[in-house]
Design an enzyme around this catalytic site. Sequence first.
Site, mmCIF file in Angstrom:
data_model
loop_
_atom_site.group_PDB
_atom_site.id
_atom_site.type_symbol
_atom_site.label_atom_id
_atom_site.label_comp_id
_atom_site.label_asym_id
_atom_site.label_seq_id
_atom_site.Cartn_x
_atom_site.Cartn_y
_atom_site.Cartn_z
ATOM 1 N N GLU A 93 0.247 14.562 5.439
ATOM 2 C CA GLU A 93 1.626 14.374 5.004
ATOM 3 C C GLU A 93 2.146 15.764 4.621
ATOM 4 O O GLU A 93 2.716 16.430 5.442
ATOM 5 C CB GLU A 93 1.686 13.354 3.871
ATOM 6 N N GLU A 100 -1.198 10.476 -7.635
ATOM 7 C CA GLU A 100 -0.096 9.714 -7.039
ATOM 8 C C GLU A 100 0.015 8.322 -7.678
ATOM 9 O O GLU A 100 1.098 7.827 -7.925
ATOM 10 C CB GLU A 100 -0.357 9.572 -5.534
HETATM 11 C C1 BGC Z 1 4.845 10.171 -0.173
HETATM 12 C C2 BGC Z 1 5.681 10.059 -1.406
HETATM 13 C C3 BGC Z 1 7.061 9.750 -0.949
HETATM 14 C C4 BGC Z 1 6.977 8.390 -0.358
HETATM 15 C C5 BGC Z 1 8.250 7.747 -0.006
HETATM 16 C C6 BGC Z 1 4.826 8.849 0.487
HETATM 17 O O1 BGC Z 1 4.053 8.767 1.580
HETATM 18 O O2 BGC Z 1 3.604 10.691 -0.431
HETATM 19 O O3 BGC Z 1 5.434 10.880 -2.410
HETATM 20 O O4 BGC Z 1 8.068 9.939 -1.850
HETATM 21 O O5 BGC Z 1 6.090 8.351 0.719
HETATM 22 O O6 BGC Z 1 8.268 6.593 -0.603
#
Ligand code: BGC
Length: 877
Positions: free
Chosen positions: A465, A736
Amino acid sequence: MFKVVDVRTEYQVHPLGIDVSHPRLSWRLDSDQSNVLQRQYEVEVYEDRSFTKPVWMSGPVVSDQSVHVVYQGEALRPRHRYFVRVRAWDQRGDASDWTIPTYFETGMGEPESWHAQWITADRPETMDPVSPLLRKTFVLTEIPETARIYATGLGLYELYLNGERIGDQLFTPGWTSYHHRLQYQTYDVSGLLRTGKNVLGAVLGNGWYRGELVSPGHRALWGKQRALLLEGYGGDAGGTWAPFVLSDGTWLTHPGPILQSEIYDGETYDARTEIADWLTPTMDSTDWVAVETLEYDKGTLVAQENLPTRVTQTIGPIAVVKTPEGDTVLDFRQNLTGWVQFAVNAPRGTEVRLEHAEVLDHAGNFYTENLRAARQRVTYITRGEGTEHFVPHFTYQGFRYVRVAGFPDPIDPGAFMAQVIHTDLEATVSFACSNPMVNQLQKNLVWSQRGNFLEVPTDCPQRNERLGWTGDAQVFIGTAGYNMNVAPFFTKWLKDLAADQLPSGSVPHVVPHVLDDTSYGSAAWADAAVICPWTLYLHYGDRRILATQYPSMRAWVEYMRTQGPRSDMFSTGFHFGDWLGLDAAPGSYVGATAIDLIANAYYAYSTGILAKAAGVLGLDEDEATYTALHREIVAAFRSEYITSTGRLAVPTQTAHVLTLWFDLAAPDHQERIVHDLVGLIEAQKGHLTTGFVGTPYLLHALSAFGATTTAYQLLLQTTYPSWLYPITQGATTIWEHWDGLKPDGSFWNPDMNSFNHYAYGAVGDWLYQVVAGIRVTEDSPGFKAFVVQPTPGPGLDWVTMRYQSLYGSIGVTWRLEEQHFHLEVDVPANTEATVIFPHPTFSEFTTNVEIDGLRDGIFGSQIPVGSGHYEFSYTVR
Ligand code: BGC
């Protein structure tokens, strides 16, 4: 003693290669007196170091402005060093000396001034992963007095001159919305040139431009050919510049030893294919071939505005662990972003491998599932000629643990060093308090900023990501702005945000935009367009950012206004909602708070900010329009979500938080809403249920509306879910998920389980503004005048914090022992503060300064102070 110090141009000391037509100059005042304000200043800018040819002499200007003074002299020439000096007078009439000369240097200027050609070794049809070497020799009969290289690349590039690496900046040219804006870098190479034959070398890598992003196979999002554009200029004392080298079709190329290098996957390097003498003039170039020239628009070239990304720290492993599965794993103790430098001595052709991970699992084994498709693997194949040293080039990893394979036994931990890499922003905060777990939390949130401020504000640094998620940046920017001077970083990123915004005004979920065509327009994510510039304006008093971003801010609000049937509501479209809220339905990532409530709350919030920004910029009509629109949205919000007795229709913590913090309820309903919020927290036995949207404002909403004790309970809660629960599990960065690692030792779903995600670190803003109490005000942004309002609460005995503002260091230390409260405050020169004592009534007041009226109780619990050091003590009554 009264001095002007630390003169900067566009936030930087001695910047090279700036392309700003009217750069802004800032300085600090240094004085041993208190109550120092600047009464007058004088700035001079010269085009020569002997100060004979002025281009701007401000003359004496009666003003207390010492930050962002706009250059108003002659048009600046490209590629020229300008010398600056400043002096000032304080309000007592004391004059400083002129500062020692400082300088800034302009860059290439207009894109038309580039004469070099883009050069490449790639054919679009083959997508060869090997990094090409590019090489050019040139002869100098005389070494110029001073020399610069201006360079950029499609993909990533590294440069070498006569065997030396040029500069220490990594991941150049940085990450931008490449088709709109491509940064070039400026290097001072004065010491690297020689008379006779010189050799310039470049290595190109895929990077974000050509590499894989988001998902396997999704690559070359901007282009298939890596390329270099470069101009070298030599200058003489008179300021005349002449090119000494350009990228063009005469350069030669050869495949290099980097067999593959990808942001997510790591790097494979075959040292057997190194060409040992490729950076020396004597190399035999018979098997090198000519590069191709490439047509690529130079109109998108811009000077780099952000600070460089570089290695900022090195950390050795604290242990070599043998896991139950038999792996050899190095533990660097800190979850970090960067790579590992190592030394190896092994027979030719030995394949050594480093794999990177954030955590070990319950059994103590190396855990990579949460990396998803990111391989994070570095493979090095030895030459077999004694000790070989390796540092990766075009990849980075998020890790605490490194599994090593192929190294000769026994493993020598001293042969490995983790290098911490991020955009090298100036650290501006220090914080400590009486609770060691809170101190660890604060360290962790700084580490998560370090781990994720790499060119763009990323969500995480480890899985496939690592994208510029707008929502994450938006919730964290307040905290980020205390931790570091983030103005240059966001100045750049917000331009990319505006560049990637749709004509409709909708804003992509990630910037630079790399997702599909539908990935736009989520409430709380897209609002980054409005919230980020406003936060920068508040932190740095930077009106230019506001002016530059204003069209983008307005476009997003206009987008919301024109969706759906009513202009006072924004309830259509896709929204992430209270992402990862714990009240989500089973199997869902979306918290229970109604998505339309979040969208309408943010619509009101952003519109209110836009109205204020219009006011700051003197756009009276817009100010009136958006003030009225804001009123209508708030009215619509109340009629939709708040009953006539002040009960909220959406009974979640996050709904209550947004309603309070965005000031959406009628004043006579606020008390009930905060009471209900406290009730919702008590129903969870003193725990939060909020996700990305509610968490950043949760403690703010509580303490601002009289529920400080509940806010402290949440902060100091150690059982899941809470900020301190991860600390009990040994976290060294912000997770997270509240339960990334569960109390039973199992992990959250590997699909989405980053251990380095700064969003919940947004609690830093509350620690700084409320607990320590260093608060910026809208009336006097940039900390020119600020509030010191510490907020003690149950469980903390003392707090100490320093924040390095553009005016100097602001300090607050408080201590509450029994009923005795002691407060120390440092206010930098040319600023003023209002000190607000946390207790409304007290006795036995003492202080180190004479403040007229203080002892007579004229000020009550609030005192205006000028610069200086203050100590206050009293007994709480
Ligand atoms: C990310 C988040 C992001 C989200 C959107 C994820 O995959 O890691 O931090 O804001 O997607 O909802």
